[in-house]
Enzyme design. Sequence first.
Site, short mmCIF file in Angstrom:
data_model
loop_
_atom_site.label_atom_id
_atom_site.label_comp_id
_atom_site.label_asym_id
_atom_site.label_seq_id
_atom_site.Cartn_x
_atom_site.Cartn_y
_atom_site.Cartn_z
N ASN A 19 43.17 39.63 25.02
CA ASN A 19 41.58 40.04 25.40
C ASN A 19 41.92 41.45 24.18
OD1 ASN A 19 40.05 42.23 26.34
ND2 ASN A 19 39.49 41.10 27.75
N HIS A 22 40.30 46.69 24.83
CA HIS A 22 40.32 47.69 24.73
C HIS A 22 41.10 48.73 23.11
CE1 HIS A 22 39.10 48.93 28.57
NE2 HIS A 22 40.15 46.96 29.16
N ARG A 30 35.79 57.37 19.33
CA ARG A 30 35.18 58.61 17.71
C ARG A 30 34.37 57.63 17.72
NH1 ARG A 30 38.74 62.31 16.38
NH2 ARG A 30 39.88 63.79 18.17
N HIS A 55 34.52 41.02 25.47
CA HIS A 55 33.72 41.22 27.03
C HIS A 55 32.96 42.11 26.25
CE1 HIS A 55 33.09 41.67 31.66
NE2 HIS A 55 32.34 41.77 30.66
N ARG A 57 30.01 43.82 27.02
CA ARG A 57 29.66 44.34 28.29
C ARG A 57 27.75 44.48 28.47
NH1 ARG A 57 34.00 45.53 33.11
NH2 ARG A 57 32.13 45.97 33.76
N ARG A 61 30.13 49.30 25.98
CA ARG A 61 31.25 50.82 26.01
C ARG A 61 32.67 50.40 25.09
NH1 ARG A 61 33.59 49.49 32.68
NH2 ARG A 61 31.38 49.75 32.50
N HIS A 62 32.81 49.22 25.44
CA HIS A 62 33.38 48.59 23.67
C HIS A 62 33.20 48.16 22.85
CE1 HIS A 62 34.58 45.43 26.75
NE2 HIS A 62 35.63 46.29 28.06
N GLU A 82 33.95 36.61 27.79
CA GLU A 82 33.45 36.61 28.63
C GLU A 82 32.07 37.25 28.34
OE1 GLU A 82 36.64 39.88 30.03
OE2 GLU A 82 37.98 38.08 29.97
N THR A 113 36.80 45.08 35.31
CA THR A 113 35.69 43.75 36.27
C THR A 113 36.03 43.87 37.49
OG1 THR A 113 35.06 42.52 34.16
CG2 THR A 113 35.04 41.37 36.39
N GLU A 163 38.94 30.48 35.96
CA GLU A 163 40.32 31.90 35.94
C GLU A 163 40.18 32.86 37.13
OE1 GLU A 163 40.13 33.97 32.27
OE2 GLU A 163 40.85 35.66 33.25
N HIS A 207 44.22 39.24 34.59
CA HIS A 207 43.18 40.68 34.67
C HIS A 207 44.87 41.50 35.36
CE1 HIS A 207 40.73 44.71 36.67
NE2 HIS A 207 40.11 42.93 35.54
N GLY A 208 45.51 42.60 34.78
CA GLY A 208 46.43 43.89 35.56
C GLY A 208 47.70 42.91 35.88
N HIS A 230 44.99 45.15 28.22
CA HIS A 230 44.81 46.18 28.44
C HIS A 230 46.37 46.55 28.18
CE1 HIS A 230 44.72 50.69 30.31
NE2 HIS A 230 43.81 50.46 30.07
N1 PXP Z 1 40.84 37.88 32.27
C1 PXP Z 1 39.05 38.13 33.08
C2 PXP Z 1 38.09 37.40 33.10
C3 PXP Z 1 38.77 39.98 32.76
O1 PXP Z 1 37.44 40.28 32.69
C4 PXP Z 1 39.97 40.58 31.93
C5 PXP Z 1 39.53 41.99 31.55
O2 PXP Z 1 38.77 41.80 30.76
C6 PXP Z 1 40.81 39.91 31.26
C7 PXP Z 1 41.43 38.86 31.98
C8 PXP Z 1 42.26 41.07 30.74
O3 PXP Z 1 42.49 42.10 32.07
P1 PXP Z 1 43.47 43.40 31.87
O4 PXP Z 1 43.05 43.96 30.27
O5 PXP Z 1 43.68 43.08 33.24
O6 PXP Z 1 44.89 42.86 31.02
#
Ligand code: PXP
Length: 265
Positions: A19, A22, A30, A55, A57, A61-62, A82, A113, A163, A207-208, A230
């Site tokens: 992903n 970020h 900037r 994603h 959004r 924002r990104h 996403e 999210t 997921e 996620h995370g 991230h």
């Molecule tokens: N999967 C989904 C559905 C998400 O919304 C995100 C965050 O955008 C991720 C995976 C990735 O999460 P992370 O950036 O915390 O690794």
Amino acid sequence: MTSKTALPLRPAALRLGVNIDHVATIRNARGGLHPDPVRAARQAAEAGADGITAHLREDRRHISDRDIERLVAEVDRPLNLEMAATDEMLAIALRHKPHAACLVPERRAERTTEGGLDAAGQQDALMPVVAALRDAGIRVSLFIEADRRQLAAAVALGAPVVELHTGAWCEAMLEDPAGAAAARHLERLVTGAALAADLGLECHAGHGLTFDTVGAIAALPTIAELNIGHFLVGEAIFGGLDSAIRRMRALMDRARATAGGQRSA
Ligand code: PXP
């Protein structure tokens, strides 16, 4: 002579979706063009990413609309878009036809999210979105908590993929890796991943996830794909994106191979 020695079960292949949201977050700080998330996606592909996740959004924002256009046109990996299940996002997905679309809940004020999609509670609203994406040949995934009701709703909606949200488990791991909350969240993911497969769903997770947590999830044999962002972008600051992805990939592969060994007869 035929050997009676049972061969180890081959665990299913495990894909890594990187992903790159970020990278865009840093660029947008900037307002210019650097760092370019499309360049990051190309580098991710070279480092072993099987797919790219982004994603778009509602508040942009990104990732921007132009990023999505370029990711589809310029990157040699399937794009997992996403998106919130809104008319605006559906129109964008149908225009760009990414390989996959992952429906996520979205609230403007949230930092990321938070929590999974309430597929069970929003079946009527989700049904036409899932159908329209599927009709366009886009592989639909629902980002849900590892919960029996939500998994059953994914089946009812005709989504081929779920997921599982690993965020709560990852947070519990940060607070106390040996604690009861972490064990409870992991158990839920283990049960959910197995149930998803029993229900005929392809199971992803994300996620995370970090170097410390990826192994336990990669070891779950029914999980086909992890989406990670991230942490990889954060690690890239210290050692480069290429090396962060290669290390993540190696940790995933090692955990999956070990799990395969454990499953052998
Ligand atoms: N999967 C989904 C559905 C998400 O919304 C995100 C965050 O955008 C991720 C995976 C990735 O999460 P992370 O950036 O915390 O690794």
